[in-house]
Design a protein around this motif. Sequence first.
Motif, mmCIF file in Angstrom:
data_model
loop_
_atom_site.group_PDB
_atom_site.id
_atom_site.type_symbol
_atom_site.label_atom_id
_atom_site.label_comp_id
_atom_site.label_asym_id
_atom_site.label_seq_id
_atom_site.Cartn_x
_atom_site.Cartn_y
_atom_site.Cartn_z
ATOM 1 N N VAL A 1 -1.246 4.602 75.623
ATOM 2 C CA VAL A 1 -1.208 3.275 75.849
ATOM 3 C C VAL A 1 -1.972 3.004 77.035
ATOM 4 C CG1 VAL A 1 0.342 1.336 76.130
ATOM 5 C CG2 VAL A 1 0.891 3.179 74.726
ATOM 6 N N PHE A 2 -2.808 2.006 77.002
ATOM 7 C CA PHE A 2 -3.534 1.426 78.402
ATOM 8 C C PHE A 2 -3.128 0.147 78.507
ATOM 9 C CE2 PHE A 2 -6.489 -0.141 80.888
ATOM 10 C CZ PHE A 2 -6.760 0.496 81.873
ATOM 11 N N GLY B 1 -4.018 -3.028 81.533
ATOM 12 C CA GLY B 1 -4.491 -3.246 83.155
ATOM 13 C C GLY B 1 -6.031 -3.674 82.926
ATOM 14 N N GLN B 2 -6.681 -4.117 83.832
ATOM 15 C CA GLN B 2 -7.967 -4.791 83.629
ATOM 16 C C GLN B 2 -8.963 -4.393 84.765
ATOM 17 O OE1 GLN B 2 -8.630 -6.471 81.127
ATOM 18 N NE2 GLN B 2 -7.043 -7.624 80.562
ATOM 19 N N PHE C 1 2.365 -9.494 66.702
ATOM 20 C CA PHE C 1 0.912 -9.973 67.097
ATOM 21 C C PHE C 1 1.250 -11.495 66.477
ATOM 22 C CE2 PHE C 1 -0.133 -5.552 65.812
ATOM 23 C CZ PHE C 1 -0.268 -5.088 66.891
ATOM 24 N N ASP D 1 0.658 -11.099 72.118
ATOM 25 C CA ASP D 1 1.025 -9.611 71.683
ATOM 26 C C ASP D 1 2.442 -9.294 72.482
ATOM 27 O OD1 ASP D 1 -1.170 -10.232 70.016
ATOM 28 O OD2 ASP D 1 -2.321 -8.578 70.825
ATOM 29 N N GLN E 1 1.109 -9.530 76.120
ATOM 30 C CA GLN E 1 -0.543 -9.782 76.421
ATOM 31 C C GLN E 1 -1.043 -11.078 75.708
ATOM 32 O OE1 GLN E 1 -3.832 -9.225 75.302
ATOM 33 N NE2 GLN E 1 -4.475 -9.471 77.667
ATOM 34 N N HIS E 2 -1.979 -11.974 76.340
ATOM 35 C CA HIS E 2 -2.332 -12.897 75.441
ATOM 36 C C HIS E 2 -3.712 -13.526 75.951
ATOM 37 C CE1 HIS E 2 -2.169 -16.065 72.743
ATOM 38 N NE2 HIS E 2 -1.681 -17.099 73.666
ATOM 39 N N THR E 3 -4.582 -13.859 75.036
ATOM 40 C CA THR E 3 -5.851 -14.453 75.588
ATOM 41 C C THR E 3 -5.548 -16.017 75.854
ATOM 42 O OG1 THR E 3 -6.964 -12.743 74.365
ATOM 43 C CG2 THR E 3 -8.181 -14.801 74.884
ATOM 44 N N GLY F 1 -8.142 -18.859 76.162
ATOM 45 C CA GLY F 1 -9.580 -19.115 76.496
ATOM 46 C C GLY F 1 -10.262 -18.099 77.315
ATOM 47 N N ASP F 2 -10.697 -18.351 78.179
ATOM 48 C CA ASP F 2 -11.598 -17.247 79.204
ATOM 49 C C ASP F 2 -10.559 -16.296 79.998
ATOM 50 O OD1 ASP F 2 -14.055 -17.983 78.165
ATOM 51 O OD2 ASP F 2 -14.340 -19.481 79.619
ATOM 52 N N GLU G 1 -7.424 -13.554 80.290
ATOM 53 C CA GLU G 1 -6.699 -12.501 79.568
ATOM 54 C C GLU G 1 -5.338 -12.270 80.556
ATOM 55 O OE1 GLU G 1 -7.196 -10.476 76.857
ATOM 56 O OE2 GLU G 1 -9.083 -11.813 76.339
ATOM 57 N N SER H 1 -8.491 4.304 75.432
ATOM 58 C CA SER H 1 -7.480 3.616 74.563
ATOM 59 C C SER H 1 -7.313 2.125 75.095
ATOM 60 C CB SER H 1 -5.931 4.111 74.513
ATOM 61 O OG SER H 1 -5.815 5.014 73.500
ATOM 62 N N ARG I 1 -11.927 -6.969 77.473
ATOM 63 C CA ARG I 1 -12.627 -8.516 76.959
ATOM 64 C C ARG I 1 -14.002 -8.186 77.703
ATOM 65 N NH1 ARG I 1 -10.943 -13.967 76.682
ATOM 66 N NH2 ARG I 1 -12.846 -15.061 76.197
ATOM 67 N N ASN J 1 -7.830 -8.976 64.891
ATOM 68 C CA ASN J 1 -6.832 -9.222 66.169
ATOM 69 C C ASN J 1 -7.155 -8.160 67.190
ATOM 70 O OD1 ASN J 1 -4.707 -9.217 67.722
ATOM 71 N ND2 ASN J 1 -3.205 -9.585 65.800
ATOM 72 N N LYS J 2 -6.995 -8.546 68.263
ATOM 73 C CA LYS J 2 -7.423 -7.535 69.441
ATOM 74 C C LYS J 2 -6.479 -6.390 69.632
ATOM 75 C CE LYS J 2 -6.173 -10.447 73.140
ATOM 76 N NZ LYS J 2 -4.779 -10.751 72.983
#
Lengths: 394, 274
Positions: A106-107, A109-110, A145, A150, A200-202, A204-205, A207, B127, B131, B266-267
Motif C-alpha cells: 500500500v502506498f 502520500g504525495q 469507494f 475512498d 482519500q478524496h479528490t 477539484g484540483d 487531493e 503501488s 494525480r 475510479n482512482k
Amino acid sequence: MKTLISLIAFLPTLVFAEIEYSGSAGVEQRYYFQDALYPVQERSNLSVYFAPELFTSFNNGNDSILFKGFYRFDQQDEERTHADIREFVWTHSGEEWEVKTGISKVFWGQTESLHLVDIINQTDAVEAIDGEDKLGQPMVAFSLFKDWGDTTVFVLPYFRERIFSGSDGRFRATLPVDTDNPIFESDDEEKNIDWAIRWQHTLGDWEVGLSYFDGTSREPDFVLTANEFLEPSLRPFYPQIQQAGIDVLALLGDWTVKFEGIQRKVMEQDFTAFVGGFEYSFVGLFDTVYDVNWLMEYQYDDREDLTNAFAQNDLMVGSRLVFNDVDGTEILLGLVQDLDYSNVRTGFIEASSRINDHWKWRVDAWLFSSDEPSEPSYLLRRDDYVQLSIEYYF
Amino acid sequence: MLNKSLLMNKCIISSLSKVVLVFTLMTSSLYSYAQSAEDKGLAIAKERKLRDMGWGDSTGNLSMILRNAQGEEVERKIRLKSLEMVDDGDKGLTIFDQPLDVKGTAFLSFSHALKPDDQWMFLPKLSKVKRIRSRNKSGPFMGSEFAFEDMSSFEIEKYNFKHLRDETFEGQASFVSEQVPIDKDSGYSKQITWVDKKHYRVLKVEFYDRKGSLLKELINYEFTLYLHKFWRPMRIEMFNEQNGKSTDLVTHELSFNTGLTDSDFNKGTLKNVR
C-alpha cells in the motif's frame, strides 16, 4: 474448514482461468568511490534480482489473485541476499467496495523527497537507500469507494521486521544490528494486531488524504547490548505507536503543491514531522518536446534523538528532465542540504531509458557529504556510489 | 438490473438526440440563408457531436506504431475503456501492455469541456496513484506524435469554429472548417478539419503550432460502423510535418455496450486494473 470448502469451490474456475506471467530481472554493478570505513567492505559489488509476477482473475473479474515474488543475490553482503513475497493477495470487488486479503503493498502520500505518511509496509532497507522498496505486509483491507471519498480500514495481523546490511555490506552502523533478538514493546511481539484507517478524496484540483495508524513502529530504535563474549551489538527495539497523518496535493496553475505531515505518539512522547514543497513544470522547453520539472521540498522533524530523523531541518532541491522520446528517457537530479550543518548534504542522480521492448538501462548515483558525527548520515560518509543496471522485462 | 437501467438511459439518450436532431435540422434550414462562417462552422461541429451521441461505453484493443524519419518502427500496445458522460466530457481508462517496463501502468482521465481534465496515473512499481497535471496537454502521449490533448474527447466548448469552404476529400464531399482552441495551454494555434457531408465523420485534421506553422496532419482510415450509428476509424495516421515522424493508431478490436459503469473509472480501484 469453511475456507477449505470455498477454496475447493473456486478450484475448477482457477484451473481454467488464464494465468498471466510477467515480471523483471536485472543485473546491477555498483562501484563505491572511496575506500570503505571498515576493512571487510569492498569497493565494487555485483548483484542480481528476479521479480516474477503471476495474476489471474475469475468470477467475471470480481475476484483476482496477484502474486509478486522477489529474490536478490548479492556478491558481498549475505544480508542483502534475500527473498520476499511482495504481494500474494486475493481481491474481491463489489460495485463500490472491495476486500483485499493476503500479503499486499500500500502506498500513501504525495511528496517526492520523503514518505512520512506511508506506514503500512516495512521498508526493505537493504534494497536501496531511498526507502522506496517495501516488504510485503499481511493484511485484511476493506475499502469503500463513495462520492465523498475512498475509505479503507486495515487489519495487520503480523509485523515484518526491518532487514539491515550485514558486516560485509555498505550503509551500516559501526556496530552490527542483532536482528535475531529484537525487542518489542507489545507482549504479542510481531503478532500484535496493528490497525489503520485512511480516507482519500479528490476535491477539484486538490487531493486530500487523512490517515491513522495504531500498532508496531516500522522504524526501530536501538538498544546497545553485549553478548557473552562482551561483543557489543545493537538490538532493534520496536515500540508501539499511534500516528495521525495528512497528505495534500494541489494543482495550482503551473505549480503543484505537495504536503505531508504526521503527529506520532511513541513511549508517551509526541513528535511532529512534515515535508512540504512544490513542483514547477516547464513543458516543451526551448520548443522541444522535453519537459523540465523543478522540485523543492522542506523537511522538518522535531525529534531530539536523531537516530531515525534524517530529515529534521533539511531542504531538497531537484529537477526531473523528461525527454518524451520513444525510449522513455528520464533523468532525476537532487540535492538534500541540511540547514543545521552546512557541511551535511546528500546528492543523487537517477537516469533510465529503454533499449528495446524487453531491455532497459538505469544509472543511479548517491553522494554523501557529512562531517557531523551526531547526524545519522555520518555513517554513510564513505558510501558514495554509482550503479549501472541492466533490466529485463518479460 | 444495472445493465437494464443503463440500456434505458441509452434509449432515452438516443430518442432525445433524435428530437434534438429534428429541431436542429428545422432551425438550420430556417437560418441557412443568413448564416455567417462562424455560425456554419459551429453548426457543423454541433452536428458532428450530435451524430456521435449515445454510444454509451466501449472497450478497445489498440496498437500504436511509432515511426521515425528513417522509417524504423516501434510498437506500443494499449487497451482503452471509454464511458460516455451526458453532462460532461467522457471518462477514459488507458491500460498499458507494451513496452513491458510500463506494463500495468493505468491512466485515468475525466475530460471536461472548459476546465482542465482530471487525470491520474497508477504506477505499479510504487503501488502509487499519482494525480497528474493535465495542463501539459501539448506533451507527447507515450513518446508518440499524438499529444495528450489529441486523445481527449471532442467537446464543442473547447473551440471557436469557422467554416472555410466546401471541398471534396478522397472522393467525399466535405466541409472544411477551422477550430481554434480556447484553452491557452493548448499546443495548437488552430486546427483545420475535413468533415464529410454525408456522415459528419472527421476525415482529416491539420494541426498548426503556436507560431502558426503546419505541425501535424491526421488522416482517419477504414471507417467501420458500430451499433448501426457510430463510425469509428480503425486506423488513424498522425504525420509530423516538421520532424518527419509518424504514429499509426490501429484498433484491432472494438466493442460497445460492454457493461462499463462509473465504478470502472475510479482512482481507488486503479490498482486492480489489468
